[in-house]
Design a protein around this motif. Structure first.
Motif, PDB file in Angstrom:
ATOM      1  N   PHE A 257      41.796-109.117 -70.654  1.00  0.00           N
ATOM      2  CA  PHE A 257      41.370-109.979 -69.543  1.00  0.00           C
ATOM      3  C   PHE A 257      40.018-109.545 -68.957  1.00  0.00           C
ATOM      4  O   PHE A 257      39.476-110.210 -68.079  1.00  0.00           O
ATOM      5  CB  PHE A 257      42.422-109.958 -68.420  1.00  0.00           C
ATOM      6  CG  PHE A 257      43.746-110.574 -68.795  1.00  0.00           C
ATOM      7  CD1 PHE A 257      43.824-111.601 -69.712  1.00  0.00           C
ATOM      8  CD2 PHE A 257      44.925-110.124 -68.217  1.00  0.00           C
ATOM      9  CE1 PHE A 257      45.052-112.178 -70.052  1.00  0.00           C
ATOM     10  CE2 PHE A 257      46.152-110.693 -68.549  1.00  0.00           C
ATOM     11  CZ  PHE A 257      46.210-111.720 -69.472  1.00  0.00           C
ATOM     12  N   ASP A 258      39.520-108.366 -69.406  1.00  0.00           N
ATOM     13  CA  ASP A 258      38.249-107.826 -68.915  1.00  0.00           C
ATOM     14  C   ASP A 258      38.296-107.573 -67.399  1.00  0.00           C
ATOM     15  O   ASP A 258      37.375-107.923 -66.661  1.00  0.00           O
ATOM     16  CB  ASP A 258      37.100-108.789 -69.269  1.00  0.00           C
ATOM     17  CG  ASP A 258      35.746-108.096 -69.160  1.00  0.00           C
ATOM     18  OD1 ASP A 258      35.704-106.871 -69.368  1.00  0.00           O
ATOM     19  OD2 ASP A 258      34.751-108.772 -68.836  1.00  0.00           O
ATOM     20  N   LEU A 259      39.390-106.953 -66.958  1.00  0.00           N
ATOM     21  CA  LEU A 259      39.579-106.675 -65.531  1.00  0.00           C
ATOM     22  C   LEU A 259      39.903-105.200 -65.330  1.00  0.00           C
ATOM     23  O   LEU A 259      40.472-104.560 -66.221  1.00  0.00           O
ATOM     24  CB  LEU A 259      40.765-107.479 -64.978  1.00  0.00           C
ATOM     25  CG  LEU A 259      40.690-108.995 -65.066  1.00  0.00           C
ATOM     26  CD1 LEU A 259      42.016-109.593 -64.626  1.00  0.00           C
ATOM     27  CD2 LEU A 259      39.564-109.524 -64.197  1.00  0.00           C
ATOM     28  N   THR A 260      39.568-104.687 -64.149  1.00  0.00           N
ATOM     29  CA  THR A 260      39.999-103.329 -63.799  1.00  0.00           C
ATOM     30  C   THR A 260      40.549-103.327 -62.375  1.00  0.00           C
ATOM     31  O   THR A 260      40.186-104.180 -61.556  1.00  0.00           O
ATOM     32  CB  THR A 260      38.836-102.316 -63.868  1.00  0.00           C
ATOM     33  OG1 THR A 260      37.845-102.697 -62.909  1.00  0.00           O
ATOM     34  CG2 THR A 260      38.234-102.235 -65.255  1.00  0.00           C
ATOM     35  N   TYR A 261      41.417-102.367 -62.115  1.00  0.00           N
ATOM     36  CA  TYR A 261      42.035-102.240 -60.792  1.00  0.00           C
ATOM     37  C   TYR A 261      41.867-100.828 -60.266  1.00  0.00           C
ATOM     38  O   TYR A 261      42.028 -99.859 -61.012  1.00  0.00           O
ATOM     39  CB  TYR A 261      43.534-102.529 -60.876  1.00  0.00           C
ATOM     40  CG  TYR A 261      43.863-104.001 -60.878  1.00  0.00           C
ATOM     41  CD1 TYR A 261      44.173-104.653 -59.698  1.00  0.00           C
ATOM     42  CD2 TYR A 261      43.858-104.727 -62.058  1.00  0.00           C
ATOM     43  CE1 TYR A 261      44.476-106.000 -59.689  1.00  0.00           C
ATOM     44  CE2 TYR A 261      44.156-106.079 -62.060  1.00  0.00           C
ATOM     45  CZ  TYR A 261      44.465-106.707 -60.870  1.00  0.00           C
ATOM     46  OH  TYR A 261      44.759-108.035 -60.862  1.00  0.00           O
ATOM     47  N   ARG A 262      41.574-100.724 -58.972  1.00  0.00           N
ATOM     48  CA  ARG A 262      41.595 -99.421 -58.315  1.00  0.00           C
ATOM     49  C   ARG A 262      42.803 -99.381 -57.388  1.00  0.00           C
ATOM     50  O   ARG A 262      43.496-100.387 -57.230  1.00  0.00           O
ATOM     51  CB  ARG A 262      40.305 -99.188 -57.529  1.00  0.00           C
ATOM     52  CG  ARG A 262      40.089-100.144 -56.363  1.00  0.00           C
ATOM     53  CD  ARG A 262      38.673-100.003 -55.821  1.00  0.00           C
ATOM     54  NE  ARG A 262      38.415-100.830 -54.656  1.00  0.00           N
ATOM     55  CZ  ARG A 262      38.204-102.145 -54.684  1.00  0.00           C
ATOM     56  NH1 ARG A 262      38.277-102.817 -55.821  1.00  0.00           N
ATOM     57  NH2 ARG A 262      37.936-102.812 -53.571  1.00  0.00           N
ATOM     58  N   ARG A 263      43.023 -98.209 -56.791  1.00  0.00           N
ATOM     59  CA  ARG A 263      44.126 -98.053 -55.838  1.00  0.00           C
ATOM     60  C   ARG A 263      43.566 -97.925 -54.431  1.00  0.00           C
ATOM     61  O   ARG A 263      42.600 -97.197 -54.217  1.00  0.00           O
ATOM     62  CB  ARG A 263      44.937 -96.796 -56.159  1.00  0.00           C
ATOM     63  CG  ARG A 263      45.650 -96.849 -57.490  1.00  0.00           C
ATOM     64  CD  ARG A 263      47.039 -97.386 -57.335  1.00  0.00           C
ATOM     65  NE  ARG A 263      47.686 -97.601 -58.622  1.00  0.00           N
ATOM     66  CZ  ARG A 263      48.754 -98.364 -58.778  1.00  0.00           C
ATOM     67  NH1 ARG A 263      49.283 -98.985 -57.760  1.00  0.00           N
ATOM     68  NH2 ARG A 263      49.296 -98.517 -59.956  1.00  0.00           N
ATOM     69  N   ASP A 264      44.180 -98.650 -53.502  1.00  0.00           N
ATOM     70  CA  ASP A 264      43.796 -98.519 -52.102  1.00  0.00           C
ATOM     71  C   ASP A 264      44.271 -97.141 -51.628  1.00  0.00           C
ATOM     72  O   ASP A 264      45.466 -96.828 -51.768  1.00  0.00           O
ATOM     73  CB  ASP A 264      44.502 -99.630 -51.309  1.00  0.00           C
ATOM     74  CG  ASP A 264      44.262 -99.519 -49.825  1.00  0.00           C
ATOM     75  OD1 ASP A 264      43.095 -99.645 -49.415  1.00  0.00           O
ATOM     76  OD2 ASP A 264      45.231 -99.302 -49.081  1.00  0.00           O
ATOM     77  N   PRO A 265      43.373 -96.281 -51.094  1.00  0.00           N
ATOM     78  CA  PRO A 265      43.794 -94.895 -50.807  1.00  0.00           C
ATOM     79  C   PRO A 265      45.026 -94.768 -49.904  1.00  0.00           C
ATOM     80  O   PRO A 265      45.966 -94.064 -50.273  1.00  0.00           O
ATOM     81  CB  PRO A 265      42.548 -94.261 -50.180  1.00  0.00           C
ATOM     82  CG  PRO A 265      41.419 -95.109 -50.658  1.00  0.00           C
ATOM     83  CD  PRO A 265      41.954 -96.502 -50.831  1.00  0.00           C
ATOM     84  N   PRO A 266      45.095 -95.449 -48.729  1.00  0.00           N
ATOM     85  CA  PRO A 266      46.264 -95.148 -47.889  1.00  0.00           C
ATOM     86  C   PRO A 266      47.587 -95.668 -48.446  1.00  0.00           C
ATOM     87  O   PRO A 266      48.616 -95.028 -48.293  1.00  0.00           O
ATOM     88  CB  PRO A 266      45.944 -95.821 -46.546  1.00  0.00           C
ATOM     89  CG  PRO A 266      44.820 -96.736 -46.781  1.00  0.00           C
ATOM     90  CD  PRO A 266      44.148 -96.342 -48.057  1.00  0.00           C
ATOM     91  N   THR A 267      47.572 -96.832 -49.082  1.00  0.00           N
ATOM     92  CA  THR A 267      48.852 -97.441 -49.482  1.00  0.00           C
ATOM     93  C   THR A 267      49.139 -97.306 -50.972  1.00  0.00           C
ATOM     94  O   THR A 267      50.255 -97.563 -51.404  1.00  0.00           O
ATOM     95  CB  THR A 267      48.847 -98.951 -49.161  1.00  0.00           C
ATOM     96  OG1 THR A 267      47.784 -99.555 -49.905  1.00  0.00           O
ATOM     97  CG2 THR A 267      48.672 -99.209 -47.683  1.00  0.00           C
ATOM     98  N   LYS A 268      48.119 -96.961 -51.748  1.00  0.00           N
ATOM     99  CA  LYS A 268      48.238 -96.852 -53.212  1.00  0.00           C
ATOM    100  C   LYS A 268      48.473 -98.199 -53.891  1.00  0.00           C
ATOM    101  O   LYS A 268      48.873 -98.270 -55.047  1.00  0.00           O
ATOM    102  CB  LYS A 268      49.375 -95.885 -53.630  1.00  0.00           C
ATOM    103  CG  LYS A 268      49.231 -94.499 -53.066  1.00  0.00           C
ATOM    104  CD  LYS A 268      48.107 -93.774 -53.754  1.00  0.00           C
ATOM    105  CE  LYS A 268      47.906 -92.387 -53.211  1.00  0.00           C
ATOM    106  NZ  LYS A 268      46.551 -91.939 -53.206  1.00  0.00           N
ATOM    107  N   ARG A 269      48.283 -99.288 -53.163  1.00  0.00           N
ATOM    108  CA  ARG A 269      48.452-100.595 -53.803  1.00  0.00           C
ATOM    109  C   ARG A 269      47.263-100.881 -54.714  1.00  0.00           C
ATOM    110  O   ARG A 269      46.172-100.331 -54.530  1.00  0.00           O
ATOM    111  CB  ARG A 269      48.597-101.695 -52.743  1.00  0.00           C
ATOM    112  CG  ARG A 269      47.370-101.898 -51.907  1.00  0.00           C
ATOM    113  CD  ARG A 269      47.601-102.893 -50.790  1.00  0.00           C
ATOM    114  NE  ARG A 269      46.580-102.787 -49.764  1.00  0.00           N
ATOM    115  CZ  ARG A 269      45.407-103.400 -49.807  1.00  0.00           C
ATOM    116  NH1 ARG A 269      45.096-104.164 -50.820  1.00  0.00           N
ATOM    117  NH2 ARG A 269      44.535-103.251 -48.829  1.00  0.00           N
TER     118      ARG A 269
END
Ligand code: SF4
Ligand code: SF4
Length: 547
Positions: free
Chosen positions: A511-523
């Motif tokens: 899909f040519d996508l990447t995801y990071r994690r939100d630091p406080p919630t890890k979402r």
């Protein structure tokens, strides 16, 4: 005057079929005051009610909800369906560009939409913004949450009739040429969603409410839709409601929170920067308004991976042909006891067709929860069982007890989903439980509960096969992932079965996508294409940040 709420569900209250237990046991009635009065249905005087909750426990049909301490400020009321009925406090407005709404099921999304569309008229306008908004008439285009398989006719017949000049672009955006001459009854959930979203966007209105437009869509189409809205609808007013919180801060700058008690009341917060709104939603606490609407925060948990159990079932190579479309699995895929296996891939490549084929070939071993859910004129109680540890946990955790006296026709989409998932998982005689898109229409909290329930089922030594597009759900739930690929509406194939992390990486690469994690919630949070994070995750081959 207290701000207690007593809500009677008119579909459930049946004085001719009960012993009027509510009135008979109310301690205020026993003092000879008319707190609970049984007429055609029950009426409760909220000023006399002490909130003791006895009537709630005594009513055999779960028809009463009493809100003792958490009822919102009555001055914020916008609409009430009448005495002892659902109330909505505050209202989410479609502002310029895209505004998101993050909410819990059963808290008034559709009431909000009806108030915007003019189908309902507000009884009170508590803020200057609302008073200003209602000075003018507003037409609104509404994309409902639930898709109906029973629509008659062909895709081209509907869309050509309502073309406002966007048809060619939308056709390309959603690859609709591949299903252009197809009848609605032969569309997959994803294809139907694309047609309904396209039809909504072509309406000649200034304001749009899109209720769960990402459901059934793979990430390619979710991102295409987001980019289209950003580019073409920046001068329109769009309110977008969805439970895929990994995408909301990508599509909208601001978001409202919708919370309350299912079927009793809903309350709309002020709007906040979307990331902040999501984190407050997960926390269950809106700090600027000093409102705590949930006892516990929502936390994403990954389970401790265990070694695969013994071999349980083998999905043999299979090939299914429908008109000019073919889907194929050339592999022998072994499922193990205690294992949850995800199935993921683009829309329209035959995921549903393939799992349906496996279920129909061996109905003694495999049981299916279909993608499109059937309703009916019978009670949910028909499916309610609490005769095993698993069914007891499910009924308790997913809040099914409250639904048993509803007809399936009267349930919300999310409630119907829970009942149909339960119907499938509560069967004991099968070895493999196959769920096609079980997270659709479930809110964030219910998705986390569902994940836990699948794990419970697997612990019985069974295997679960789950087709879904929600990456967060897949990463938190499955052990391995069957990755599928192909050419939408032409052909599909199983690429293989992988450890879930590897499978998700393959999907994101595709899909040519990447995801990071939100630091406080890890979402999870989608990265902007070309951003530093995006480039780094692609370069490292990780595609998604681990917790
Ligand atoms: S609220 Fe319950 S107990 Fe009271 S009249 Fe209605 S059904 Fe009967
Ligand atoms: S909550 Fe208690 S006081 Fe209120 S109506 Fe029910 S039984 Fe009566």
């Amino acid at each position: 005057m207290n701000n207690r709420l007593a809500v009677i569900d008119k579909k459930l209250c049946a004085p001719d079929r009960c012993g009027h237990e509510c009135a008979a046991n109310c301690p205020v009635n026993k003092l000879r005051q008319e707190c609970v009065v049984v007429e055609e249905i029950v009426r409760i005087d909220e000023n006399l009610c002490t909130g003791c909750g006895i009537c709630v426990k005594k009513c055999p049909f779960h028809a009463i909800t009493i809100i003792k301490n958490a009822a919102p400020d009555p001055e914020k009321l916008v609409y009430s369906y009448g005495a002892n009925s659902f109330k909505l406090y505050g209202l989410a407005l479609p502002r310029k560009g895209v505004t998101a709404m993050i909410g819990e099921n059963g808290c008034g999304k559709s009431t909000n939409a009806k108030l915007l569309s003019g189908a309902l008229t507000p009884q009170n306008l508590p803020t200057a913004e609302l008073r200003e908004y209602y000075k003018q008439e507003h037409g609104i285009a509404f994309k409902p949450q639930e898709l109906h398989a029973g629509v008659k006719g062909k895709v081209n017949e509907l869309l050509e009739k309502i073309d406002d000049g966007q048809l060619n672009e939308l056709k390309k955006l959603f690859d609709l040429d591949k299903v252009w001459n197809r009848e609605f009854k032969h569309l997959s959930g994803g294809e139907l969603q694309k047609v309904v979203v396209a039809a909504t966007l072509m309406q000649d209105e200034q304001a749009f409410v899109l209720d769960e437009p990402f459901a059934f869509l793979d990430y390619v189409y979710r991102i295409r839709l987001i980019n289209y809205l950003k580019e073409k609808f920046s001068n329109k007013n769009v309110l977008l409601i969805d439970h895929d919180i990994s995408l909301l801060s990508y599509v909208s700058e601001n978001a409202y929170l919708l919370y309350g008690v299912n079927g009793a009341f809903g309350s709309v917060s002020q709007s906040y920067a979307t990331d902040r709104a999501i984190n407050m939603f997960l926390e269950g606490f809106i700090a600027p308004e000093n409102v705590k609407f949930r006892g516990q925060p929502i936390k994403y948990k990954s389970y401790n991976e265990e070694k695969l159990g013994d071999e349980l079932y083998v999905l043999q190579p299979a090939r299914v042909k429908f008109e000019s479309f073919t889907v194929e699995n050339k592999h022998s895929l072994t499922l193990h006891q205690g294992e949850i296996v995800g199935v993921a891939g683009p829309n329209g490549i035959g995921k549903t067709t393939l799992i349906k084929e496996y279920c129909s070939q061996d109905p003694d071993n495999l049981i299916l929860k279909p993608q499109i859910l059937e309703r009916g004129d019978f009670l949910a109680a028909k499916y309610m069982r609490t005769d095993s540890p698993f069914t007891q946990i499910f009924v308790e955790d997913m809040g099914l007890k409250q639904l048993e006296y509803y007809k399936l026709n009267d349930l919300s989409g999310g409630e119907l989903q829970k009942i149909r998932v339960f119907e499938c998982l509560s069967s004991e005689k099968h070895n493999v439980y196959v769920l096609d898109e079980p997270t659709n229409m479930l809110d964030v909290k219910a998705r986390i509960s569902l994940s836990k329930m699948l794990r419970e089922k697997a612990k019985e030594g069974k295997a679960v096969l789950v087709v879904d597009h929600d990456l967060e759900f897949l990463l938190n739930t499955v052990d391995r992932l069957i990755v599928m690929d192909g050419e939408p509406a032409e052909r599909g194939e199983v690429k293989g079965i992988y450890h879930k992390d590897e499978g998700v990486r393959l999907l994101l690469k595709k899909f040519d996508l990447t995801y990071r994690r939100d630091p406080p919630t890890k979402r999870l949070k989608l990265n902007k294409a070309g951003s530093q994070k995006d480039a780094a995750l692609k370069k490292s081959g990780e595609f998604v940040e681990t917790r």
